[in-house]
Scaffold this motif. Structure first.
Motif, mmCIF file in Angstrom:
data_model
loop_
_atom_site.group_PDB
_atom_site.id
_atom_site.type_symbol
_atom_site.label_atom_id
_atom_site.label_comp_id
_atom_site.label_asym_id
_atom_site.label_seq_id
_atom_site.Cartn_x
_atom_site.Cartn_y
_atom_site.Cartn_z
ATOM 1 N N LYS A 1 52.936 4.325 50.010
ATOM 2 C CA LYS A 1 53.115 4.239 51.462
ATOM 3 C C LYS A 1 53.690 5.515 52.070
ATOM 4 O O LYS A 1 54.399 5.488 53.076
ATOM 5 N N PHE A 2 53.416 6.646 51.434
ATOM 6 C CA PHE A 2 53.751 7.934 52.030
ATOM 7 C C PHE A 2 52.777 8.249 53.171
ATOM 8 O O PHE A 2 53.137 8.896 54.146
ATOM 9 N N ILE A 3 51.533 7.820 53.014
ATOM 10 C CA ILE A 3 50.484 8.104 53.994
ATOM 11 C C ILE A 3 49.661 6.848 54.249
ATOM 12 O O ILE A 3 49.647 5.914 53.438
ATOM 13 N N GLY A 4 48.987 6.838 55.395
ATOM 14 C CA GLY A 4 47.976 5.833 55.670
ATOM 15 C C GLY A 4 46.616 6.494 55.576
ATOM 16 O O GLY A 4 46.448 7.661 55.968
ATOM 17 N N LEU A 5 45.638 5.798 55.038
ATOM 18 C CA LEU A 5 44.294 6.339 54.863
ATOM 19 C C LEU A 5 43.274 5.384 55.470
ATOM 20 O O LEU A 5 43.271 4.195 55.163
ATOM 21 N N GLU A 6 42.435 5.929 56.333
ATOM 22 C CA GLU A 6 41.364 5.124 56.914
ATOM 23 C C GLU A 6 40.162 6.025 57.177
ATOM 24 O O GLU A 6 40.206 6.898 58.039
ATOM 25 N N LYS A 7 39.103 5.811 56.397
ATOM 26 C CA LYS A 7 37.864 6.583 56.544
ATOM 27 C C LYS A 7 38.137 8.092 56.534
ATOM 28 O O LYS A 7 37.715 8.834 57.409
ATOM 29 N N ARG A 8 38.888 8.532 55.535
ATOM 30 C CA ARG A 8 39.215 9.947 55.333
ATOM 31 C C ARG A 8 40.129 10.516 56.416
ATOM 32 O O ARG A 8 40.317 11.721 56.512
ATOM 33 N N SER A 9 40.716 9.660 57.234
ATOM 34 C CA SER A 9 41.701 10.113 58.205
ATOM 35 C C SER A 9 43.089 9.743 57.690
ATOM 36 O O SER A 9 43.338 8.595 57.315
ATOM 37 N N LEU B 1 59.028 16.019 48.349
ATOM 38 C CA LEU B 1 58.061 16.513 47.365
ATOM 39 C C LEU B 1 57.734 17.982 47.589
ATOM 40 O O LEU B 1 57.564 18.740 46.643
ATOM 41 N N ALA B 2 57.661 18.371 48.862
ATOM 42 C CA ALA B 2 57.306 19.753 49.207
ATOM 43 C C ALA B 2 58.499 20.709 49.095
ATOM 44 O O ALA B 2 58.333 21.923 49.232
ATOM 45 N N GLY B 3 59.698 20.159 48.856
ATOM 46 C CA GLY B 3 60.895 21.007 48.781
ATOM 47 C C GLY B 3 61.294 21.574 50.103
ATOM 48 O O GLY B 3 61.826 22.683 50.196
ATOM 49 N N ARG B 4 61.091 20.782 51.165
ATOM 50 C CA ARG B 4 61.421 21.238 52.508
ATOM 51 C C ARG B 4 62.522 20.363 53.095
ATOM 52 O O ARG B 4 62.754 19.242 52.649
ATOM 53 N N SER B 5 63.162 20.865 54.141
ATOM 54 C CA SER B 5 64.123 20.081 54.914
ATOM 55 C C SER B 5 63.567 19.886 56.306
ATOM 56 O O SER B 5 62.646 20.594 56.719
ATOM 57 N N ARG B 6 64.113 18.956 57.028
ATOM 58 C CA ARG B 6 63.637 18.712 58.393
ATOM 59 C C ARG B 6 63.964 19.887 59.308
ATOM 60 O O ARG B 6 64.954 20.533 59.160
ATOM 61 N N LEU C 1 51.857 17.879 55.534
ATOM 62 C CA LEU C 1 52.912 18.118 56.517
ATOM 63 C C LEU C 1 52.509 19.191 57.527
ATOM 64 O O LEU C 1 52.845 19.094 58.715
ATOM 65 N N ASP C 2 51.783 20.202 57.070
ATOM 66 C CA ASP C 2 51.370 21.286 57.958
ATOM 67 C C ASP C 2 50.378 20.815 59.008
ATOM 68 O O ASP C 2 50.132 21.521 59.989
ATOM 69 N N ARG C 3 49.803 19.634 58.803
ATOM 70 C CA ARG C 3 48.813 19.111 59.743
ATOM 71 C C ARG C 3 49.256 17.824 60.423
ATOM 72 O O ARG C 3 48.460 17.131 61.031
ATOM 73 N N LYS C 4 50.546 17.522 60.366
ATOM 74 C CA LYS C 4 51.047 16.252 60.899
ATOM 75 C C LYS C 4 51.060 16.209 62.419
ATOM 76 O O LYS C 4 51.218 15.138 63.004
ATOM 77 N N THR C 5 50.869 17.353 63.082
ATOM 78 C CA THR C 5 50.872 17.373 64.544
ATOM 79 C C THR C 5 49.600 16.782 65.138
ATOM 80 O O THR C 5 49.527 16.566 66.337
ATOM 81 N N GLN C 6 48.607 16.527 64.304
ATOM 82 C CA GLN C 6 47.359 15.943 64.796
ATOM 83 C C GLN C 6 47.587 14.448 65.010
ATOM 84 O O GLN C 6 47.626 13.662 64.073
ATOM 85 N N VAL C 7 47.767 14.046 66.278
ATOM 86 C CA VAL C 7 48.232 12.710 66.641
ATOM 87 C C VAL C 7 47.320 11.613 66.103
ATOM 88 O O VAL C 7 47.777 10.570 65.636
ATOM 89 N N LEU D 1 53.182 8.392 57.002
ATOM 90 C CA LEU D 1 54.021 7.218 57.222
ATOM 91 C C LEU D 1 55.460 7.450 56.787
ATOM 92 O O LEU D 1 56.383 6.864 57.343
ATOM 93 N N ASP D 2 55.648 8.279 55.773
ATOM 94 C CA ASP D 2 56.994 8.552 55.250
ATOM 95 C C ASP D 2 57.162 10.065 55.136
ATOM 96 O O ASP D 2 56.964 10.660 54.078
ATOM 97 N N GLU D 3 57.557 10.664 56.259
ATOM 98 C CA GLU D 3 57.694 12.121 56.297
ATOM 99 C C GLU D 3 58.802 12.601 55.367
ATOM 100 O O GLU D 3 58.682 13.647 54.733
ATOM 101 N N SER D 4 59.886 11.836 55.254
ATOM 102 C CA SER D 4 61.001 12.239 54.401
ATOM 103 C C SER D 4 60.566 12.369 52.949
ATOM 104 O O SER D 4 60.969 13.308 52.244
ATOM 105 N N ALA D 5 59.719 11.426 52.490
ATOM 106 C CA ALA D 5 59.253 11.479 51.113
ATOM 107 C C ALA D 5 58.408 12.722 50.872
ATOM 108 O O ALA D 5 58.548 13.396 49.838
ATOM 109 N N LEU D 6 57.528 13.049 51.809
ATOM 110 C CA LEU D 6 56.677 14.234 51.651
ATOM 111 C C LEU D 6 57.515 15.514 51.740
ATOM 112 O O LEU D 6 57.245 16.473 51.005
ATOM 113 N N LEU D 7 58.510 15.524 52.605
ATOM 114 C CA LEU D 7 59.381 16.696 52.689
ATOM 115 C C LEU D 7 60.100 16.921 51.359
ATOM 116 O O LEU D 7 60.251 18.059 50.903
#
Length: 224
Positions: free
Chosen positions: A199-207, A219-224, A160-166, A211-217
């Protein structure tokens, strides 16, 4: 080159209050260095003679114990200072080492000049103190996460801390990520696979793309 250095210094929170003459002087005495992925930026125990300001890329700061175990203290990206606090004590040595996790361009500032300018500018000294206080608080929060949260939460928070990388976050190796999260590579690989299958994330060649920010939030105990 000096213009690029001045612009980068003005973007860094620690130097934003410096006046034009101070920024120009630091830009003139600094130099840009390129570090390839996997290249050592500095080693633990070396003299703290420079500050490193990241323009692009990603650096990992870690400390080795006497037994050789590595503890990752943090990652530093654009506009962040690395090895800063030690450079403000004359004669200090670096308490950690630094490695480039991506091809990186870094502005290297002579510590003695930064100390001299900061000592003569109360506003700049206050800004530098505030900057490192925030970084210290971030480090304490990271240590708390390592001690009290499970791996699902730590990995979710890291992504989540790196989700700004488009274009997606280029993962470090499983060994590097394990060191950062306080676990072992096998568990990192397993958890990434679980996140992918759910399907929380997409993975392609280590990138990685979230995909599901709500699920990761959750797990991380965070709110939007």
């Amino acid at each position: 080159m000096t213009e690029d250095a001045s612009r980068l210094l003005q973007w860094c929170a620690a130097f934003q209050v410096a006046d034009g003459h101070e920024v120009l002087h630091l830009a003139e005495v600094a130099r840009f260095c390129q570090f390839a992925r996997g290249e050592v930026v500095f080693r633990q125990g070396e003299p703290a003679s420079s500050l490193y300001l990241v323009e692009s890329g990603l650096l990992k700061v870690s400390r080795l114990s006497a037994s050789g175990r590595e503890l990752t203290l943090g990652l530093s990206g654009p506009r962040q200072l690395v090895a800063g606090i030690g450079a403000f004590a004359e004669g200090a040595v670096l308490g950690a080492g630094c490695l480039a996790l991506e091809d990186s361009r870094v502005l290297v500032l002579p510590a003695d000049e930064v100390r001299r300018i900061t000592a003569h500018s109360p506003a700049l000294a206050a800004a530098v103190l505030s900057y490192f206080a925030r970084r210290h608080a971030d480090l304490l929060a990271q240590m708390e996460d390592l001690l009290f949260s499970d791996l699902n939460a730590r990995l979710a928070a890291h992504l989540l801390d790196r989700k700004t990388q488009v274009d997606g976050y280029a993962l470090p190796t499983n060994s590097e990520l394990a060191a950062l999260l306080g676990t072992v590579p096998e568990l990192v690989s397993r958890k990434l696979g679980e996140f992918y299958r759910q399907k929380f994330i997409g993975l392609e060649k280590r990138s990685v793309k979230i995909l599901d920010e709500s699920a990761l939030l959750g797990l991380a105990g965070r709110s939007r």
